[in-house]
Motif scaffolding. Structure first.
Motif, PDB file in Angstrom:
ATOM      1  N   ALA A  71      31.232 -36.272   9.874  1.00  0.00           N
ATOM      2  CA  ALA A  71      32.537 -35.610   9.813  1.00  0.00           C
ATOM      3  C   ALA A  71      33.642 -36.531   9.317  1.00  0.00           C
ATOM      4  N   ILE A  72      33.339 -37.778   8.984  1.00  0.00           N
ATOM      5  CA  ILE A  72      34.387 -38.741   8.615  1.00  0.00           C
ATOM      6  C   ILE A  72      35.280 -38.237   7.476  1.00  0.00           C
ATOM      7  N   PRO A  73      34.750 -37.717   6.361  1.00  0.00           N
ATOM      8  CA  PRO A  73      35.655 -37.215   5.310  1.00  0.00           C
ATOM      9  C   PRO A  73      36.586 -36.120   5.813  1.00  0.00           C
ATOM     10  N   ALA A  74      36.066 -35.228   6.656  1.00  0.00           N
ATOM     11  CA  ALA A  74      36.917 -34.169   7.210  1.00  0.00           C
ATOM     12  C   ALA A  74      37.976 -34.751   8.135  1.00  0.00           C
ATOM     13  N   LEU A  75      37.619 -35.759   8.905  1.00  0.00           N
ATOM     14  CA  LEU A  75      38.585 -36.388   9.804  1.00  0.00           C
ATOM     15  C   LEU A  75      39.703 -37.063   9.016  1.00  0.00           C
ATOM     16  N   ILE A  76      39.364 -37.681   7.900  1.00  0.00           N
ATOM     17  CA  ILE A  76      40.386 -38.305   7.051  1.00  0.00           C
ATOM     18  C   ILE A  76      41.371 -37.242   6.559  1.00  0.00           C
ATOM     19  N   ARG A  77      40.839 -36.095   6.124  1.00  0.00           N
ATOM     20  CA  ARG A  77      41.718 -35.009   5.652  1.00  0.00           C
ATOM     21  C   ARG A  77      42.629 -34.512   6.782  1.00  0.00           C
ATOM     22  N   VAL A  78      42.069 -34.391   7.974  1.00  0.00           N
ATOM     23  CA  VAL A  78      42.872 -33.946   9.117  1.00  0.00           C
ATOM     24  C   VAL A  78      43.993 -34.951   9.412  1.00  0.00           C
ATOM     25  N   LEU A  79      43.659 -36.225   9.397  1.00  0.00           N
ATOM     26  CA  LEU A  79      44.666 -37.250   9.654  1.00  0.00           C
ATOM     27  C   LEU A  79      45.778 -37.210   8.607  1.00  0.00           C
ATOM     28  N   ARG A  80      45.420 -37.040   7.358  1.00  0.00           N
ATOM     29  CA  ARG A  80      46.429 -36.988   6.294  1.00  0.00           C
ATOM     30  C   ARG A  80      47.324 -35.769   6.452  1.00  0.00           C
ATOM     31  N   HIS A  81      46.757 -34.667   6.926  1.00  0.00           N
ATOM     32  CA  HIS A  81      47.534 -33.437   7.083  1.00  0.00           C
ATOM     33  C   HIS A  81      48.394 -33.458   8.343  1.00  0.00           C
ATOM     34  N   GLN A  82      47.821 -33.880   9.461  1.00  0.00           N
ATOM     35  CA  GLN A  82      48.521 -33.843  10.743  1.00  0.00           C
ATOM     36  C   GLN A  82      49.466 -35.037  10.939  1.00  0.00           C
ATOM     37  N   ARG A  83      49.119 -36.186  10.336  1.00  0.00           N
ATOM     38  CA  ARG A  83      49.934 -37.394  10.396  1.00  0.00           C
ATOM     39  C   ARG A  83      50.346 -37.722  11.843  1.00  0.00           C
ATOM     40  N   PRO A  84      49.377 -37.888  12.733  1.00  0.00           N
ATOM     41  CA  PRO A  84      49.712 -38.144  14.139  1.00  0.00           C
ATOM     42  C   PRO A  84      50.275 -39.538  14.357  1.00  0.00           C
ATOM     43  N   ARG A  85      51.115 -39.660  15.371  1.00  0.00           N
ATOM     44  CA  ARG A  85      51.600 -40.977  15.784  1.00  0.00           C
ATOM     45  C   ARG A  85      50.504 -41.735  16.530  1.00  0.00           C
ATOM     46  N   ALA A  86      49.721 -40.999  17.317  1.00  0.00           N
ATOM     47  CA  ALA A  86      48.663 -41.620  18.115  1.00  0.00           C
ATOM     48  C   ALA A  86      47.407 -40.762  18.054  1.00  0.00           C
ATOM     49  N   VAL A  87      46.260 -41.438  18.060  1.00  0.00           N
ATOM     50  CA  VAL A  87      44.961 -40.765  18.113  1.00  0.00           C
ATOM     51  C   VAL A  87      44.192 -41.353  19.287  1.00  0.00           C
ATOM     52  N   ILE A  88      43.609 -40.472  20.109  1.00  0.00           N
ATOM     53  CA  ILE A  88      42.784 -40.894  21.237  1.00  0.00           C
ATOM     54  C   ILE A  88      41.443 -40.203  21.106  1.00  0.00           C
ATOM     55  N   SER A  89      40.364 -40.973  21.019  1.00  0.00           N
ATOM     56  CA  SER A  89      39.019 -40.398  20.888  1.00  0.00           C
ATOM     57  C   SER A  89      38.142 -40.888  22.021  1.00  0.00           C
ATOM     58  N   ALA A  90      37.056 -40.135  22.256  1.00  0.00           N
ATOM     59  CA  ALA A  90      36.138 -40.509  23.328  1.00  0.00           C
ATOM     60  C   ALA A  90      34.709 -40.241  22.911  1.00  0.00           C
ATOM     61  N   LEU A  91      33.811 -41.049  23.429  1.00  0.00           N
ATOM     62  CA  LEU A  91      32.353 -41.017  23.242  1.00  0.00           C
ATOM     63  C   LEU A  91      31.992 -41.815  21.982  1.00  0.00           C
ATOM     64  N   THR A  92      30.898 -42.535  22.050  1.00  0.00           N
ATOM     65  CA  THR A  92      30.620 -43.601  21.087  1.00  0.00           C
ATOM     66  C   THR A  92      30.611 -43.129  19.641  1.00  0.00           C
ATOM     67  N   SER A  93      29.853 -42.085  19.331  1.00  0.00           N
ATOM     68  CA  SER A  93      29.778 -41.636  17.937  1.00  0.00           C
ATOM     69  C   SER A  93      31.138 -41.191  17.422  1.00  0.00           C
ATOM     70  N   ALA A  94      31.872 -40.460  18.263  1.00  0.00           N
ATOM     71  CA  ALA A  94      33.207 -40.012  17.866  1.00  0.00           C
ATOM     72  C   ALA A  94      34.138 -41.202  17.670  1.00  0.00           C
TER      73      ALA A  94
END
Length: 371
Positions: A71-94
């Motif tokens: 999902a990395i390419p999709a995540l990059i697109r989401v980040l570019r669109h949403q432009r979050p100040r902070a990102v918090i992820s959980a679980l190793t693969s994620a």
């Protein structure tokens, strides 16, 4: 994609399954939006038993892949669109996927702060992989985790274990435990009718919650119930691939009429509200949600003193007698008997949960990722 207004915080877990990490992130997301933050919630695939618990004011974004690393390419697109100040992820693969996605998104001018969260001791959790996959994941963790802005674990053993793999300054690591239930949730459950007929009978009922997988070591728990000198019944909430084997073991032990596998239950608090004792038999745990939930109800507990140190972090100082060695079903049987015969005061037990309020934990997350 057109650029959207910058969101304050984006949370990412693979699914809306009923696991502990997913529940914690949904609660934290709801707290943030109630506090006035703009929040996005990213999953690989939408749907699942706890999606309905998410506030309608939170934007759900589906990456569209079953595996996080794909999902990395999709995540990059989401980040570019949403432009979050902070990102918090959980679980190793994620976590691994989001580290890569954030680093690449920064090349196009998006600069969120990133916190990655481990929920179990990595050394123990990675043993379920094949030797080849284990080497790959351990290498990726050692190479990529230092690129995050913050690396958190939910228990002392989880953080200490991460430091063996990740070369980073101590200031980059933090321990962020899971939040206890809200007072309103507890009060509602305490007024609920008994969710199982055993609660209306005059035999103590033990409650256990968690996926039916090897990590949880339910065979040890079943053997403890079989050996326990006190008459006690056991309700196990959860689903998993070991259910058939566990049911067969209960038959072999002759306790099939005292154990009921009730599957995944959205109203798990109702079970805690009516139970006599809570049991946890895991080989390893980070900060177990089920244990802090049981404690919030003032329920006497018996838990293994397992890798990850979560149960010890919660119980060790105040109630060391509630901890038993991993795999020692005789010790668990004795501890169950002791707690049923001379239960610890519910008010003393529930007092432990006061340091783990949702507001305190959520604000600590935000302070760490956006100092």
């Amino acid at each position: 994609m057109q650029k959207s207004k910058c969101c304050d915080v984006m949370l990412y877990v693979p699914t809306f399954s009923g696991g502990g990490a997913e529940r914690v992130f949904v609660r934290i997301a709801n707290f943030y939006v109630a506090e006035g933050y703009s929040v996005s919630f990213v999953v690989n695939r939408a749907g699942g038993p706890i999606e309905s618990l998410l506030s309608p004011d939170i934007k759900i974004i589906e990456a569209g892949y079953d595996q996080s690393l794909r999902a990395i390419p999709a995540l990059i697109r989401v980040l570019r669109h949403q432009r979050p100040r902070a990102v918090i992820s959980a679980l190793t693969s994620a976590n691994l996927a989001m580290v890569i996605a954030v680093r690449l998104a920064r090349l196009s001018g998006v600069h969120p702060r990133l916190m990655i969260c481990e929920r179990n001791e990595f050394t123990t959790a990675s043993r379920r992989f094949s030797p080849k996959k284990r080497r790959i994941f351990r290498t990726l963790v050692s190479l990529l985790y230092p690129l995050a802005d913050k690396i958190s674990g939910n228990a002392s053993g989880v953080v200490d274990d991460l430091k063996d793999y990740v070369r980073a300054s101590d200031g980059k690591f933090c321990m962020l435990p899971n939040p206890a239930p809200d007072a309103e949730q507890i009060a509602l459950a305490l007024t609920s009718p008994p969710p199982h007929p055993w609660f209306t009978e005059n035999i103590p009922v033990a409650v256990a919650m968690g996926r039916l997988v090897a990590q949880k070591d339910y065979p040890m728990m079943l053997k403890a119930i079989a050996e326990c000198k006190m008459p006690v019944r056991l309700l196990i909430l959860g689903q998993g691939e070991e259910r058939s084997a566990l049911e067969e073991l209960a038959n072999t032990l002759g306790i099939q009429d005292r154990v009921d596998f009730v599957g995944f239950q959205m109203n798990r608090f109702d079970y805690l509200a009516h139970g006599k004792i809570f049991l946890l038999s895991s080989h390893s745990e980070g900060f177990p949600n089920a244990l802090i939930e049981a404690i919030s109800f003032g329920l006497p507990c018996v838990s293994t003193d397992c890798a990850g140190n979560g149960p010890k972090d919660i119980l060790g100082q105040s109630f060391p007698e509630m901890l038993v060695p991993v795999g020692d079903y005789s010790a668990m049987a004795q501890a169950i008997s002791d707690q049923i015969q001379k239960p610890t005061s519910p008010s003393r037990i529930s007092a432990l949960a006061e340091r783990y309020t949702l507001s305190a934990i959520s604000n600590q997350f935000m302070r760490e990722v956006l100092p």
